[in-house]
Design a protein around this motif. Structure first.
Motif, PDB file in Angstrom:
ATOM      1  N   LEU A  20       0.846  -1.192   0.000  1.00 27.76           N
ATOM      2  CA  LEU A  20       0.000   0.000   0.000  1.00 27.76           C
ATOM      3  C   LEU A  20       0.878   1.238   0.000  1.00 27.76           C
ATOM      4  N   ALA A  21       0.659   2.089  -0.974  1.00 29.42           N
ATOM      5  CA  ALA A  21       1.361   3.369  -1.046  1.00 29.42           C
ATOM      6  C   ALA A  21       0.326   4.464  -1.285  1.00 29.42           C
ATOM      7  N   ILE A  22       0.393   5.496  -0.481  1.00 27.10           N
ATOM      8  CA  ILE A  22      -0.466   6.667  -0.642  1.00 27.10           C
ATOM      9  C   ILE A  22       0.469   7.819  -1.021  1.00 27.10           C
ATOM     10  N   VAL A  23       0.329   8.317  -2.232  1.00 29.69           N
ATOM     11  CA  VAL A  23       1.203   9.374  -2.736  1.00 29.69           C
ATOM     12  C   VAL A  23       0.413  10.678  -2.793  1.00 29.69           C
ATOM     13  N   ASN A  24       0.914  11.702  -2.126  1.00 31.23           N
ATOM     14  CA  ASN A  24       0.272  13.009  -2.140  1.00 31.23           C
ATOM     15  C   ASN A  24       0.746  13.758  -3.389  1.00 31.23           C
ATOM     16  N   ASP A  25      -0.169  13.931  -4.340  1.00 31.64           N
ATOM     17  CA  ASP A  25       0.132  14.610  -5.604  1.00 31.64           C
ATOM     18  C   ASP A  25      -0.311  16.075  -5.597  1.00 31.64           C
ATOM     19  N   SER A  26      -0.696  16.592  -4.458  1.00 28.19           N
ATOM     20  CA  SER A  26      -1.298  17.923  -4.374  1.00 28.19           C
ATOM     21  C   SER A  26      -0.398  19.027  -4.920  1.00 28.19           C
ATOM     22  N   ALA A  27       0.885  18.939  -4.695  1.00 25.74           N
ATOM     23  CA  ALA A  27       1.804  19.986  -5.163  1.00 25.74           C
ATOM     24  C   ALA A  27       1.780  20.107  -6.686  1.00 25.74           C
ATOM     25  N   LYS A  28       1.537  19.010  -7.378  1.00 29.19           N
ATOM     26  CA  LYS A  28       1.468  19.028  -8.842  1.00 29.19           C
ATOM     27  C   LYS A  28       0.235  19.776  -9.342  1.00 29.19           C
ATOM     28  N   ASP A  36      -7.501  23.220  -2.812  1.00 32.96           N
ATOM     29  CA  ASP A  36      -8.106  24.029  -1.753  1.00 32.96           C
ATOM     30  C   ASP A  36      -7.065  24.707  -0.863  1.00 32.96           C
ATOM     31  N   GLY A  37      -5.792  24.553  -1.213  1.00 27.00           N
ATOM     32  CA  GLY A  37      -4.731  25.177  -0.438  1.00 27.00           C
ATOM     33  C   GLY A  37      -4.296  24.383   0.776  1.00 27.00           C
ATOM     34  N   SER A  38      -4.933  23.258   1.036  1.00 27.02           N
ATOM     35  CA  SER A  38      -4.609  22.454   2.217  1.00 27.02           C
ATOM     36  C   SER A  38      -3.351  21.612   2.029  1.00 27.02           C
ATOM     37  N   GLY A  39      -2.968  21.395   0.781  1.00 26.55           N
ATOM     38  CA  GLY A  39      -1.848  20.496   0.503  1.00 26.55           C
ATOM     39  C   GLY A  39      -2.262  19.040   0.558  1.00 26.55           C
ATOM     40  N   GLU A  40      -3.569  18.794   0.661  1.00 24.95           N
ATOM     41  CA  GLU A  40      -4.092  17.433   0.705  1.00 24.95           C
ATOM     42  C   GLU A  40      -5.355  17.342  -0.163  1.00 24.95           C
ATOM     43  N   SER A  41      -5.187  17.658  -1.445  1.00 22.35           N
ATOM     44  CA  SER A  41      -6.338  17.670  -2.346  1.00 22.35           C
ATOM     45  C   SER A  41      -6.292  16.589  -3.419  1.00 22.35           C
ATOM     46  N   HIS A  42      -5.115  16.080  -3.734  1.00 19.79           N
ATOM     47  CA  HIS A  42      -4.955  15.098  -4.807  1.00 19.79           C
ATOM     48  C   HIS A  42      -4.016  13.975  -4.336  1.00 19.79           C
ATOM     49  N   PHE A  43      -4.437  12.732  -4.541  1.00 19.09           N
ATOM     50  CA  PHE A  43      -3.647  11.582  -4.112  1.00 19.09           C
ATOM     51  C   PHE A  43      -3.664  10.479  -5.165  1.00 19.09           C
ATOM     52  N   THR A  44      -2.632   9.643  -5.120  1.00 17.89           N
ATOM     53  CA  THR A  44      -2.606   8.390  -5.858  1.00 17.89           C
ATOM     54  C   THR A  44      -2.523   7.275  -4.827  1.00 17.89           C
ATOM     55  N   VAL A  45      -3.399   6.275  -4.969  1.00 20.19           N
ATOM     56  CA  VAL A  45      -3.397   5.108  -4.097  1.00 20.19           C
ATOM     57  C   VAL A  45      -2.942   3.915  -4.928  1.00 20.19           C
ATOM     58  N   GLU A  46      -1.865   3.279  -4.493  1.00 18.76           N
ATOM     59  CA  GLU A  46      -1.393   2.041  -5.103  1.00 18.76           C
ATOM     60  C   GLU A  46      -1.569   0.955  -4.058  1.00 18.76           C
ATOM     61  N   ILE A  47      -2.469   0.012  -4.347  1.00 16.54           N
ATOM     62  CA  ILE A  47      -2.806  -1.008  -3.360  1.00 16.54           C
ATOM     63  C   ILE A  47      -2.836  -2.380  -4.014  1.00 16.54           C
ATOM     64  N   GLU A  48      -2.259  -3.339  -3.310  1.00 22.54           N
ATOM     65  CA  GLU A  48      -2.228  -4.730  -3.759  1.00 22.54           C
ATOM     66  C   GLU A  48      -2.819  -5.573  -2.634  1.00 22.54           C
ATOM     67  N   ALA A  49      -3.870  -6.340  -2.949  1.00 19.62           N
ATOM     68  CA  ALA A  49      -4.518  -7.136  -1.918  1.00 19.62           C
ATOM     69  C   ALA A  49      -5.202  -8.358  -2.530  1.00 19.62           C
ATOM     70  N   ALA A  50      -5.148  -9.466  -1.826  1.00 16.04           N
ATOM     71  CA  ALA A  50      -5.803 -10.693  -2.265  1.00 16.04           C
ATOM     72  C   ALA A  50      -7.318 -10.498  -2.371  1.00 16.04           C
ATOM     73  N   ALA A  51      -7.865  -9.590  -1.576  1.00 18.35           N
ATOM     74  CA  ALA A  51      -9.306  -9.330  -1.584  1.00 18.35           C
ATOM     75  C   ALA A  51      -9.803  -8.873  -2.956  1.00 18.35           C
ATOM     76  N   PHE A  52      -8.912  -8.379  -3.799  1.00 23.87           N
ATOM     77  CA  PHE A  52      -9.300  -7.900  -5.127  1.00 23.87           C
ATOM     78  C   PHE A  52      -9.379  -9.014  -6.173  1.00 23.87           C
ATOM     79  N   ALA A  53      -8.967 -10.214  -5.841  1.00 28.01           N
ATOM     80  CA  ALA A  53      -8.897 -11.307  -6.818  1.00 28.01           C
ATOM     81  C   ALA A  53     -10.197 -11.541  -7.597  1.00 28.01           C
ATOM     82  N   PRO A  54     -11.360 -11.582  -6.941  1.00 27.75           N
ATOM     83  CA  PRO A  54     -12.575 -11.856  -7.711  1.00 27.75           C
ATOM     84  C   PRO A  54     -13.156 -10.628  -8.420  1.00 27.75           C
ATOM     85  N   MET A  55     -12.506  -9.482  -8.305  1.00 25.33           N
ATOM     86  CA  MET A  55     -13.068  -8.231  -8.829  1.00 25.33           C
ATOM     87  C   MET A  55     -12.387  -7.802 -10.118  1.00 25.33           C
TER      88      MET A  55
END
Length: 88
Positions: A20-28, A36-55
């Motif tokens: 699991l990686a949460i990348v804050n892309d807000s500066a871009k 919104d000026g908070s510095g927490e407006s845009h993110f990339t989530v990279e997640i790998e989990a067995a729970a996703f297998a049937p999806m």
């Protein structure tokens, strides 16, 4: 707790990811729509989990968004999601 830390906790609880990686892309996006000026407006989530297998890709993205609750669309402008299964 930062938004990224909250996202990490929610996704860990929901999916027990092997990666699991949460990348804050807000500066871009500073000065762009959704910044919104908070510095927490845009993110990339990279997640790998067995729970996703049937999806398929869309179901995985919907599951991640559901797990994040009110964060997406209300507290954060945009989240890019890369969801996969281990070994894929």
């Amino acid at each position: 707790m930062s938004v990224a830390e909250e996202m990490h906790a929610l996704l860990t609880e929901a999916f027990a990811p092997t990666r699991l990686a949460i990348v804050n892309d807000s500066a871009k996006h500073a000065g762009h729509m959704g910044d919104d000026g908070s510095g927490e407006s845009h993110f990339t989530v990279e997640i790998e989990a067995a729970a996703f297998a049937p999806m398929n890709r869309l179901a995985r993205q919907r599951a991640v968004i559901a797990a994040l609750g009110d964060i997406v669309g209300q507290r954060v402008h945009a989240v890019a999601i890369k969801a996969s299964v281990p070994g894929a």
